[in-house]
Design a protein around this motif. Structure first.
Motif, PDB file in Angstrom:
ATOM      1  N   ILE A 255      43.803  -4.211  79.498  1.00  0.00           N
ATOM      2  CA  ILE A 255      43.052  -3.342  78.745  1.00  0.00           C
ATOM      3  C   ILE A 255      42.734  -2.140  79.648  1.00  0.00           C
ATOM      4  CG2 ILE A 255      41.647  -4.922  77.638  1.00  0.00           C
ATOM      5  CD1 ILE A 255      39.288  -3.478  79.215  1.00  0.00           C
ATOM      6  N   THR A 256      42.466  -0.949  79.010  1.00  0.00           N
ATOM      7  CA  THR A 256      42.012   0.210  79.362  1.00  0.00           C
ATOM      8  C   THR A 256      40.705   0.655  79.066  1.00  0.00           C
ATOM      9  OG1 THR A 256      42.789   2.631  80.367  1.00  0.00           O
ATOM     10  CG2 THR A 256      42.865   1.980  77.848  1.00  0.00           C
ATOM     11  N   ALA A 257      39.698   1.334  79.857  1.00  0.00           N
ATOM     12  CA  ALA A 257      38.396   1.733  79.307  1.00  0.00           C
ATOM     13  C   ALA A 257      38.074   3.157  80.022  1.00  0.00           C
ATOM     14  CB  ALA A 257      37.560   0.501  79.684  1.00  0.00           C
ATOM     15  N   TYR A 258      37.428   3.840  79.324  1.00  0.00           N
ATOM     16  CA  TYR A 258      36.953   5.165  80.029  1.00  0.00           C
ATOM     17  C   TYR A 258      35.950   5.878  79.204  1.00  0.00           C
ATOM     18  CZ  TYR A 258      40.181   7.330  76.466  1.00  0.00           C
ATOM     19  OH  TYR A 258      40.711   7.554  75.403  1.00  0.00           O
ATOM     20  N   VAL A 259      35.572   7.054  79.753  1.00  0.00           N
ATOM     21  CA  VAL A 259      34.617   8.100  79.087  1.00  0.00           C
ATOM     22  C   VAL A 259      34.903   9.287  79.418  1.00  0.00           C
ATOM     23  CG1 VAL A 259      32.269   8.871  78.898  1.00  0.00           C
ATOM     24  CG2 VAL A 259      32.701   6.213  79.467  1.00  0.00           C
ATOM     25  N   ALA A 260      35.114  10.053  78.226  1.00  0.00           N
ATOM     26  CA  ALA A 260      35.608  11.513  78.491  1.00  0.00           C
ATOM     27  C   ALA A 260      35.485  12.152  77.113  1.00  0.00           C
ATOM     28  CB  ALA A 260      37.152  11.641  78.887  1.00  0.00           C
ATOM     29  N   PRO A 261      35.196  13.546  77.129  1.00  0.00           N
ATOM     30  CA  PRO A 261      35.234  14.295  76.004  1.00  0.00           C
ATOM     31  C   PRO A 261      36.660  14.329  75.224  1.00  0.00           C
ATOM     32  CG  PRO A 261      34.478  15.661  77.975  1.00  0.00           C
ATOM     33  CD  PRO A 261      35.064  14.248  78.422  1.00  0.00           C
ATOM     34  N   HIS A 262      36.513  14.368  73.926  1.00  0.00           N
ATOM     35  CA  HIS A 262      37.660  14.089  73.238  1.00  0.00           C
ATOM     36  C   HIS A 262      37.526  15.234  71.986  1.00  0.00           C
ATOM     37  CE1 HIS A 262      38.057  10.275  74.803  1.00  0.00           C
ATOM     38  NE2 HIS A 262      39.382  10.090  74.187  1.00  0.00           N
ATOM     39  N   LEU A 263      38.750  15.559  71.776  1.00  0.00           N
ATOM     40  CA  LEU A 263      38.901  16.500  70.364  1.00  0.00           C
ATOM     41  C   LEU A 263      39.108  15.539  69.210  1.00  0.00           C
ATOM     42  CD1 LEU A 263      39.381  18.744  72.266  1.00  0.00           C
ATOM     43  CD2 LEU A 263      40.825  19.940  70.674  1.00  0.00           C
ATOM     44  N   ILE A 264      38.233  15.388  68.423  1.00  0.00           N
ATOM     45  CA  ILE A 264      38.200  14.453  67.239  1.00  0.00           C
ATOM     46  C   ILE A 264      38.260  15.204  65.933  1.00  0.00           C
ATOM     47  CG2 ILE A 264      37.149  12.569  68.371  1.00  0.00           C
ATOM     48  CD1 ILE A 264      34.722  12.833  66.798  1.00  0.00           C
ATOM     49  N   HIS A 265      39.254  15.032  65.060  1.00  0.00           N
ATOM     50  CA  HIS A 265      39.471  15.659  63.619  1.00  0.00           C
ATOM     51  C   HIS A 265      38.170  15.551  62.912  1.00  0.00           C
ATOM     52  CE1 HIS A 265      41.197  17.308  60.172  1.00  0.00           C
ATOM     53  NE2 HIS A 265      42.036  18.067  61.134  1.00  0.00           N
ATOM     54  N   LYS A 266      37.859  16.645  62.222  1.00  0.00           N
ATOM     55  CA  LYS A 266      36.832  16.581  61.425  1.00  0.00           C
ATOM     56  C   LYS A 266      36.755  15.654  60.296  1.00  0.00           C
ATOM     57  CE  LYS A 266      34.922  21.351  62.074  1.00  0.00           C
ATOM     58  NZ  LYS A 266      35.230  22.545  61.826  1.00  0.00           N
ATOM     59  N   GLN A 267      37.768  15.150  59.738  1.00  0.00           N
ATOM     60  CA  GLN A 267      38.074  13.765  58.910  1.00  0.00           C
ATOM     61  C   GLN A 267      37.952  12.594  59.603  1.00  0.00           C
ATOM     62  OE1 GLN A 267      41.564  14.795  57.235  1.00  0.00           O
ATOM     63  NE2 GLN A 267      40.609  16.318  55.255  1.00  0.00           N
ATOM     64  N   SER A 268      37.671  12.446  60.756  1.00  0.00           N
ATOM     65  CA  SER A 268      37.741  11.250  61.345  1.00  0.00           C
ATOM     66  C   SER A 268      36.189  10.679  61.415  1.00  0.00           C
ATOM     67  CB  SER A 268      38.157  11.409  62.895  1.00  0.00           C
ATOM     68  OG  SER A 268      37.087  11.753  63.462  1.00  0.00           O
ATOM     69  N   GLU A 329      39.941 -10.099  86.407  1.00  0.00           N
ATOM     70  CA  GLU A 329      41.321 -10.572  87.284  1.00  0.00           C
ATOM     71  C   GLU A 329      41.974  -9.310  87.610  1.00  0.00           C
ATOM     72  OE1 GLU A 329      44.271 -12.448  84.220  1.00  0.00           O
ATOM     73  OE2 GLU A 329      42.463 -13.733  84.997  1.00  0.00           O
ATOM     74  N   PRO A 330      42.696  -9.398  88.948  1.00  0.00           N
ATOM     75  CA  PRO A 330      43.672  -8.234  89.350  1.00  0.00           C
ATOM     76  C   PRO A 330      44.652  -7.924  88.225  1.00  0.00           C
ATOM     77  CG  PRO A 330      43.519  -9.907  90.985  1.00  0.00           C
ATOM     78  CD  PRO A 330      42.955 -10.437  89.837  1.00  0.00           C
ATOM     79  N   GLY A 331      44.579  -6.477  88.114  1.00  0.00           N
ATOM     80  CA  GLY A 331      45.602  -5.900  87.055  1.00  0.00           C
ATOM     81  C   GLY A 331      45.081  -5.917  85.742  1.00  0.00           C
ATOM     82  N   TYR A 332      44.076  -6.593  85.310  1.00  0.00           N
ATOM     83  CA  TYR A 332      43.311  -6.458  83.959  1.00  0.00           C
ATOM     84  C   TYR A 332      42.995  -5.361  83.498  1.00  0.00           C
ATOM     85  CZ  TYR A 332      39.958  -7.656  80.172  1.00  0.00           C
ATOM     86  OH  TYR A 332      39.308  -7.500  78.916  1.00  0.00           O
ATOM     87  N   LEU A 333      42.594  -4.098  84.343  1.00  0.00           N
ATOM     88  CA  LEU A 333      42.073  -3.219  83.836  1.00  0.00           C
ATOM     89  C   LEU A 333      43.183  -1.817  84.425  1.00  0.00           C
ATOM     90  CD1 LEU A 333      39.698  -1.085  82.735  1.00  0.00           C
ATOM     91  CD2 LEU A 333      39.053  -0.872  85.188  1.00  0.00           C
ATOM     92  N   VAL A 334      43.733  -1.244  83.319  1.00  0.00           N
ATOM     93  CA  VAL A 334      44.658  -0.070  83.650  1.00  0.00           C
ATOM     94  C   VAL A 334      43.831   1.364  83.359  1.00  0.00           C
ATOM     95  CG1 VAL A 334      46.684   0.864  82.458  1.00  0.00           C
ATOM     96  CG2 VAL A 334      46.494  -1.702  82.309  1.00  0.00           C
TER      97      VAL A 334
END
Ligand code: HSE
Length: 406
Positions: A255-268, A329-334
């Motif tokens: 899996i991957t996980a993160y926090v960041a500002p995003h541009l999201i479309h007004k219809q989303s 476990e090792p390698g689980y988080l990308v």
């Protein structure tokens, strides 16, 4: 009657005491027992509070009182709150908390201790304030393979970004309002820097994907780099800028996980989640997409979730609610820099450099077009690529902003 103790009489703790008092009748009906706040632990005294007679300063009074069956931990942080939670569980008391830092960093261990004692450690209020999200994931959606969860998980930063969009107000002034309204953490850098949202997305990833995700190990970007120019260029693309926590499955069970500002479309789905509100989107293979929306911060919405957990703990005195996850476990988080996405770029480099790096692109903004923009400024969106590929392509360029496009 079930006696409880509240640890910490701050915004959330006092909200819990008030909601229990105010809704006494319906809570008694829902829990099938009366719930009595026997003690409130704090280092301060509150002589003017209607709960002044319950205030104590010594945790061992609670620990040693066999009449106290449930402890509500609303101290926050992962030091003293960890010690008291551990001791409460060891003393045979279930614990309910709104403390995302503690659940995100020591949740696995505390749930194990609770399990050994046939007790509950419940934390609905730790993510999304008053929004039901932990219970839906662990009960209502368990028929699904969940493959993605993302959302606006921090009320303070959403409030700041919303007011930047609607009134172009100065950052400091908006932050002061958020603090006054009781949305912000004691140290607002946890909000602004994305750390609060990081703890929350890690808890959601733990529950959705089954293994521990350490908030110290994920990429975290806050909102301090978002400017009014970015807000304007996003608008031209039909987008809004939102701080998202996001976690999803990759091929091979990682899996991957993160926090960041995003541009999201007004219809989303998330684009109209404004102000202090939070919105969380879950994708399951049977359900498809589902969004949870509501007040993500503040005294009473958070107390609403805490008190519901107290009622659940009363109803499950001798029956554990299943909640939990395995160790990582090792390698689980990308690393989020290694997954592919489109990028919004604001740059002070000229057309020759942009063309050399990306070829033909549709530009969103040209120099001199937007009052207040830095000299020679262009903005555009790249084709999909990893953050590392982007880093290489833009190595010689002057990058002013770089955000993901959802
Ligand atoms: N400071 C947090 C927020 C409180 O603004 O969302 C709720 O977790």
């Amino acid at each position: 009657m079930v006696n409880i103790a509240i640890l910490g009489f701050g915004t959330v703790g006092s909200g819990v005491a008030e909601v229990i008092e105010e809704n006494r009748q319906s809570i008694t009906h829902n829990a099938a027992e009366e719930i009595n706040v026997k003690y409130i632990l704090d280092i301060r005294d509150f002589p003017d509070s209607p709960f002044a007679d319950r205030i104590i300063h010594d945790f061992s009074v609670i620990e040693k009182d066999p009449d106290v069956k449930i402890v509500v931990e609303t101290i926050g942080g992962a030091k003293i709150a960890y010690e008291y939670t551990r001791r409460a569980l060891m003393a045979g008391k279930s614990v309910v908390t709104s403390n995302k830092e503690l659940v995100a960093t020591r949740g696995h261990e505390l749930i194990e201790i609770a399990k050994q004692g046939n007790l509950n450690y419940l934390f609905e209020a730790s993510v999304g304030g008053g929004i039901p999200i932990i219970r839906p994931i662990t009960q209502c959606l368990t028929a699904n393979e969940l493959d993605e969860i993302y959302g606006i998980l921090n009320g303070t930063t959403n409030y700041i970004l919303t007011r930047m969009i609607t009134d172009g107000a100065p950052f400091e002034e908006i932050l002061r309002d958020a603090q006054r309204l009781g949305y912000a953490e004691a140290d607002p850098t946890a909000d602004v820097g994305g750390f609060d949202a990081a703890r929350k997305i890690c808890i959601l990833a733990d529950l959705c994907f089954g293994k521990s995700v350490d908030p110290e190990k994920i990429r975290i970007e806050g909102i301090s780099g978002v400017t009014l120019e970015d807000v304007e260029y996003a608008r031209r693309l039909g987008c809004k800028i939102k701080l998202l926590g996001r976690a999803y499955r990759l091929p091979g069970g990682r899996i991957t996980a993160y926090v960041a500002p995003h541009l999201i479309h007004k219809q989303s789905l998330l684009s109209n989640v404004d102000g202090v509100m939070n919105g969380i989107v879950v994708h399951g293979n049977a359900l498809g997409e589902c969004m949870f929306y509501g007040a993500g911060a503040g005294k009473r919405p958070t107390a609403s979730a805490v008190v519901a957990d107290v009622i659940d703990a009363v109803k499950h005195m001798k029956a554990r609610k299943y909640l939990g996850w395995d160790e990582s476990e090792p390698g689980y988080l990308v690393d989020a820099e290694d997954v592919v996405t489109r990028w919004y770029i604001r740059t002070g480099s000229g057309l020759a450099a942009i063309g050399a790096a990306f070829g033909d692109l549709r530009l969103i903004s040209f120099p001199g077009e937007y009052p207040g923009a830095g000299p020679g400024e262009y903005a555009f969106v790249t084709p999909a690529m990893t953050g590392r590929e982007l880093e290489k392509l833009t190595a010689g360029m002057e990058i002013r902003s770089r955000f993901r496009v959802l």
